[in-house]
Design a protein around this motif. Structure first.
Motif, PDB file in Angstrom:
ATOM      1  N   ILE A   1       0.930  -1.267   0.142  1.00 47.08           N
ATOM      2  CA  ILE A   1      -0.010  -0.096   0.177  1.00 47.08           C
ATOM      3  C   ILE A   1       0.560   1.508  -0.078  1.00 47.08           C
ATOM      4  N   ILE A   2       1.863   1.208   0.582  1.00 50.80           N
ATOM      5  CA  ILE A   2       2.523   2.618   0.861  1.00 50.80           C
ATOM      6  C   ILE A   2       3.499   3.014  -0.193  1.00 50.80           C
ATOM      7  N   SER A   3       3.661   1.623  -1.096  1.00 49.18           N
ATOM      8  CA  SER A   3       4.137   1.581  -2.620  1.00 49.18           C
ATOM      9  C   SER A   3       3.274   2.630  -3.585  1.00 49.18           C
ATOM     10  N   LEU A   4       2.094   2.391  -3.455  1.00 50.05           N
ATOM     11  CA  LEU A   4       1.134   2.407  -4.088  1.00 50.05           C
ATOM     12  C   LEU A   4       1.099   4.210  -5.096  1.00 50.05           C
ATOM     13  N   LYS A   5       0.990   4.216  -5.988  1.00 47.43           N
ATOM     14  CA  LYS A   5       0.943   5.570  -6.745  1.00 47.43           C
ATOM     15  C   LYS A   5      -0.556   6.305  -5.641  1.00 47.43           C
ATOM     16  N   ALA A   6      -0.821   7.107  -5.045  1.00 46.87           N
ATOM     17  CA  ALA A   6      -2.121   7.736  -4.402  1.00 46.87           C
ATOM     18  C   ALA A   6      -1.509   8.545  -3.725  1.00 46.87           C
ATOM     19  N   SER A   7      -2.092   9.045  -3.446  1.00 48.38           N
ATOM     20  CA  SER A   7      -2.313  10.339  -1.832  1.00 48.38           C
ATOM     21  C   SER A   7      -2.474   9.917  -0.706  1.00 48.38           C
ATOM     22  N   ALA A   8      -1.731  11.111   0.595  1.00 49.77           N
ATOM     23  CA  ALA A   8      -1.483  10.190   1.881  1.00 49.77           C
ATOM     24  C   ALA A   8      -2.707   9.415   1.797  1.00 49.77           C
TER      25      ALA A   8
END
Length: 210
Positions: A77-84
């Motif tokens: 999840i941390i590596s996803l390209k999405a907002s914090a």
């Protein structure tokens, strides 16, 4: 490349740990004997003691391995390209999903383990390895915390690090607690664990949203 002997040793260790996890989850930590674990694992008692001279060492090993799935999902999840904020919501969903199916056994065991460890007069052997693993998982949050400070998706009224860590710890503890006590504590259909878990998730995310 590991030798055949090393592979066989790892397989035997895995069988013992998995058998212990099943029994600890079914019966609790105090009521399981090493002979019970040996029988479930299809091994001799002497073999189990050779790998784990004390039951407490085996308990800690099961606890450490119970964090494997959590760590893997946090990394993903941390590596996803999405907002914090979007990733934080996914992390809370992961903690909620941990109460379901096979993951529930790990969550149930960890709750029993932490209670067991807290009542010890002396620290469990190798408990430092468990605490180190927990810290390593929380350290995975650093990129999310940094992004939360920069991308404007997280409420800035509280510093991002204590806010995010507190939300994750609080939600993890709460979801475990209500799930494990559901059979004895919640009788009203309107306050079932799933309802409470979703309500708290909404409260936390609404506060955290910028």
């Amino acid at each position: 490349m590991p030798s055949k002997r090393q592979e066989n040793k790892q397989l035997q260790t895995d069988k013992i740990v998995e058998a212990a996890k099943e029994l600890f989850t079914e019966r609790g930590l105090n009521d399981v004997q090493m002979k019970d674990i040996a029988e479930r694992a299809g091994a001799g008692v002497a073999t189990v003691f050779r790998y784990f001279p004390k039951k407490d060492e085996l308990i800690v090993e099961v606890a450490i391995r119970s964090l494997d799935a959590v760590e893997a999902e946090f990394r993903r999840i941390i590596s996803l390209k999405a907002s914090a904020f979007e990733r934080l919501e996914l992390l809370l969903d992961t903690l909620l999903d941990a109460q379901k199916a096979e993951h529930y056994k790990s969550a149930r065991f960890r709750e029993a383990f932490e209670s067991y460890a807290s009542f010890r007069t002396e620290p469990l052997p190798a408990i430092g390895r468990y605490l180190t693993r927990q810290r390593q998982i929380m350290d995975l949050l650093e990129p999310l915390i940094e992004d939360g400070q920069q991308d404007g998706s997280i409420n800035g009224s509280i510093p991002a690090k204590p806010l995010i860590v507190t939300i994750i710890n609080s939600y993890s503890s709460f979801t475990n607690n209500v799930a494990l006590k559901s059979s004895i504590s919640y009788l009203d259909r309107d306050i079932q664990p799933e309802t409470q878990q979703q309500v708290l998730k909404k409260i936390l995310l609404d506060y955290c949203r910028a």
